[in-house]
Each structure stands twice: as C-alpha cells, then as structure tokens.
Design a protein around this motif. Structure first.
Motif, PDB file in Angstrom:
ATOM      1  N   ARG A  51       1.185   2.204  -1.359  1.00 52.70           N
ATOM      2  CA  ARG A  51       2.336   1.554  -1.263  1.00 52.70           C
ATOM      3  C   ARG A  51       2.962   0.653  -1.533  1.00 52.70           C
ATOM      4  O   ARG A  51       3.330  -0.748  -1.930  1.00 52.70           O
ATOM      5  CB  ARG A  51       3.235   2.074   0.574  1.00 52.70           C
ATOM      6  N   LEU A  52       1.959  -0.691  -1.165  1.00 53.98           N
ATOM      7  CA  LEU A  52       1.873  -2.698  -1.144  1.00 53.98           C
ATOM      8  C   LEU A  52       2.155  -2.355  -2.505  1.00 53.98           C
ATOM      9  O   LEU A  52       2.415  -3.234  -3.166  1.00 53.98           O
ATOM     10  CB  LEU A  52       1.103  -2.976  -0.603  1.00 53.98           C
ATOM     11  N   ARG A  53       1.009  -1.814  -3.107  1.00 54.48           N
ATOM     12  CA  ARG A  53       1.371  -1.593  -5.406  1.00 54.48           C
ATOM     13  C   ARG A  53       2.657  -1.057  -5.563  1.00 54.48           C
ATOM     14  O   ARG A  53       2.614  -2.315  -6.481  1.00 54.48           O
ATOM     15  CB  ARG A  53      -0.414  -0.983  -5.333  1.00 54.48           C
TER      16      ARG A  53
ATOM     17  N   LEU B  91       4.846  -2.125  -4.411  1.00 57.20           N
ATOM     18  CA  LEU B  91       5.751  -3.458  -4.256  1.00 57.20           C
ATOM     19  C   LEU B  91       5.703  -4.973  -4.519  1.00 57.20           C
ATOM     20  O   LEU B  91       6.709  -5.224  -4.876  1.00 57.20           O
ATOM     21  CB  LEU B  91       6.064  -3.544  -2.582  1.00 57.20           C
TER      22      LEU B  91
ATOM     23  N   LEU C 241       1.940  -5.815  -5.363  1.00 55.21           N
ATOM     24  CA  LEU C 241       1.123  -6.235  -5.294  1.00 55.21           C
ATOM     25  C   LEU C 241      -0.264  -6.194  -6.083  1.00 55.21           C
ATOM     26  O   LEU C 241      -0.102  -5.230  -6.459  1.00 55.21           O
ATOM     27  CB  LEU C 241       0.772  -6.063  -3.008  1.00 55.21           C
TER      28      LEU C 241
ATOM     29  N   THR D  75      -3.374  -6.670  -2.675  1.00 56.55           N
ATOM     30  CA  THR D  75      -3.739  -6.279  -1.216  1.00 56.55           C
ATOM     31  C   THR D  75      -4.677  -6.031  -0.619  1.00 56.55           C
ATOM     32  O   THR D  75      -4.621  -5.653   0.995  1.00 56.55           O
ATOM     33  CB  THR D  75      -2.943  -5.009  -2.086  1.00 56.55           C
TER      34      THR D  75
ATOM     35  N   LEU E  92       6.399   1.666   5.348  1.00 59.35           N
ATOM     36  CA  LEU E  92       5.627   1.728   4.322  1.00 59.35           C
ATOM     37  C   LEU E  92       6.783   3.805   4.012  1.00 59.35           C
ATOM     38  O   LEU E  92       6.171   3.389   2.633  1.00 59.35           O
ATOM     39  CB  LEU E  92       5.024   1.402   4.551  1.00 59.35           C
TER      40      LEU E  92
END
Length: 349
Positions: A260-262, A264, A266, A271, A313
């Motif tokens: 999920r951070l990827r 966004l 990152l 990450t 997230l």
C-alpha cells in the motif's frame, strides 16, 4: 563483552558467506518466490538459522556463553525453521505451518511464571508474531531490518533482566540478519523464505515473553505489542482488508503495508526505511516502558499510531476488479469482439 563482539562478528560473516553460497542451490531446487517481479531464491533464511544456531551453540558447548533454559528456545526455533524449509520446498497449507509453530511455542512458554491462562495467550501471540514476520518477507530488506531492530530491543530487555544467555542469542541473531541483509537490500538477490522468517519471528516473540514473565499481564501486553508493532499492524491490516473484501484470510495478495505504501508512490528503499523508523519508534517505547523510564501509557500511543496507520492504508484499493466474460451471439458478432479477437491474434503471433 569481548565474546559478545566476537560472536556477533562471526555470525555476521558466516551468514553473509552462507547466504551467497546458498543462492544457486535454491535456484536449482526451485525454492523461489514467484510473487515478485522476478523469481527470488528463498534460502537466505537457511543461512541465518545456521549462522545463529552454530555460533550460539558453540558458545553454549564451550561454556563461554551458556544458554541455560534458552537452549530449548533455540531447539524449538530450529524445529520451526525446518517446518518453514519444508514449506519453501513444497506446497504446505498455512494452517499446518501455523499449527506446528503453535506446538513449538507451547513447548517454550514458561508456564510456571506466567500461569496457564497467560501462557496460552503467549502461545497465540508467538504464532501471531511469527506469521507477521513471514508476511513482512514479501518486500526487499523489510523483514531483516525489522528483525534486527526488534532483536536489539528485546536483547536490551533481556540484559536488564540479567538473562545473559538470551541477550547473547539475540545479539547473534541480529548479527546474522545483518549479514543476510547484505544480499537482501533492493534489488534483493535472495529472501528469507518461510524458514528464516518464521524462525526470526518465533525466536523474537518467545524471547520477549521470557523477558516479561513474572510481570502483570496488562502492562506486558503493551510492551510486547510495542516491540513488534510493525509486524502486528501488518497482520491486522491484512486480516481486516481481506475480511471486508470477502477474501479468504490465508489467501495471499498485494494487500500488506509495503504494497500500500508503494501505491502511494514510495520507492522500495523508502518503504523499508519508513517502516524501519516505525519499528524503531515502537521498540524504543517498549524498551523504555520495560525499564520503567516511561509511563505505561506509552504503549497506548504506539497502538493508537498503528491503528491510525491501518485505518488510513485500508482505504487504498489493492484488489483488482474481476472481469466478466461476455459471449456475443455467434450469428452476429459485435464489432468490439472482432477488435478484441484481432488484438489477441496479433499478440499470439
């Protein structure tokens, strides 16, 4: 002191060499993670387990750093690693892996100090953390980074409780993971696999239980969560996400923290660094609370931060929309179906 430095250095170098040497055998045996952009061999965990067990076992055998009661922890961890290795080589259902981990956890929990009810809760928590570390291994360097930070934190708690054998074991584990990370940083050339990730999570969770045995249950829950906040948050996020989407809980998918951070924006390195900072923050609060240097409410703020992260997230869409097949009448095919068929013929040619 000198032995601790020598043991850690030996474990680091041994893990680095073994990790490089086991990469080719893993590829030849087909022990690879195919869920990534390219197949990544999974025998990095074998190197970590061998380095940690050999160095810690040598210290115990020579009497320089006797493990004492921690010897059964190392043996049980090796059994969990063997179960994970079987899962890396063959398709094993997740419930069998978790069940075997629970049996090993039941053999190491100090019931005489925790009591039976709290001991059973500890067994469940150890399995929970081991599963969390297994899940973290999907991203380059993430499980290893979080493992090193957590090992130092739990090791500090063990040293404060005068559990010297456990503190040495955790320092050796942290050093072995550091040697492994030399080959696991993005782009990873090898991964921990179920063998290494289950071993790391099992040993760290069990060690944390030993350091908190004899303390009250409420504060212990807060300290244990703070020490493993990132892995715990990842498991909670995945379970909630799959529950809301109507997906099986044990079915893999791109729904973890790092995924999920990827999404966004990152990078893989960003990450890992961000989640590593989060892990360090939680571990720091857990250690300070264990030492009595901060109030018991410190763990509450860690839990609140993890909850905000999970809920935030959770709003990111990670599951694709299923395509529905449309079959037009054979007598009068539509223009759209002719175009699609032509496109498929071009790709196959």
């Amino acid at each position: 002191m000198l032995y601790g430095i020598a043991a850690a250095t030996t474990a680091l170098l041994l893990a680095a060499v073994l990790t490089a040497a086991l990469r080719v055998p893993a590829l030849r045996l087909g022990a690879v993670d195919r869920r990534r952009q390219r197949p990544v061999p999974l025998f990095g965990g074998v190197a970590v387990v061998l380095a940690a067990c050999l160095v810690a076992g040598a210290g115990n055998w020579t009497g320089v750093a006797p493990l004492g009661d921690m010897g059964r922890l190392l043996v049980a961890g090796a059994g969990v690693a063997l179960l994970g290795l079987i899962a890396d080589l063959r398709r094993v259902k997740a419930r069998f892996v978790l069940g075997g981990t629970a049996v090993a956890a039941a053999c190491v929990v100090p019931y005489e100090e925790t009591g039976l009810p709290a001991g059973l809760l500890a067994v469940g928590w150890i399995v929970f953390v081991a599963a969390g570390f297994k899940a973290l291994d999907h991203a380059d360097a993430l499980a290893g980074t979080v493992g090193v930070i957590t090992a130092f934190g739990v090791g500090a708690c063990a040293a404060a409780e005068m559990l010297d054998g456990l503190a040495v074991l955790l320092s050796v584990l942290a050093a072995a993971l550091t040697g492994f990370l030399m080959h696991n940083w993005h782009p990873a050339r090898i991964a921990l696999g179920a063998c290494g990730s289950l071993f790391v999570g099992f040993v760290l969770a069990s060690a944390a239980v030993f350091t908190r045995s004899g303390y009250e249950l409420g504060p212990s829950v807060g300290v244990l969560f703070a020490l493993t906040a990132v892995g715990s948050a990842d498991v909670v996020l995945v379970l909630l996400s799959r529950r809301l989407a109507g997906r099986p809980a044990l079915r893999s998918g791109p729904d973890h923290l790092a995924h999920r951070l990827r999404r966004l924006g990152l990078t893989p390195q960003g990450t890992t660094v961000l989640l590593g900072v989060g892990s360090f923050s939680g571990v720091l609060v857990g250690v300070l609370e264990h030492l009595g240097w901060v109030a018991e409410s410190g763990a509450f703020w860690v839990a609140a931060g993890a909850l905000v992260l999970v809920l935030g997230l959770l709003r990111i869409k990670v599951y694709g929309v299923r395509r529905q097949s449309v079959h037009p009448p054979r007598s009068a095919p539509s223009t759209a179906s002719v175009q699609v068929s032509g496109h498929l013929r071009v790709r196959s040619g």
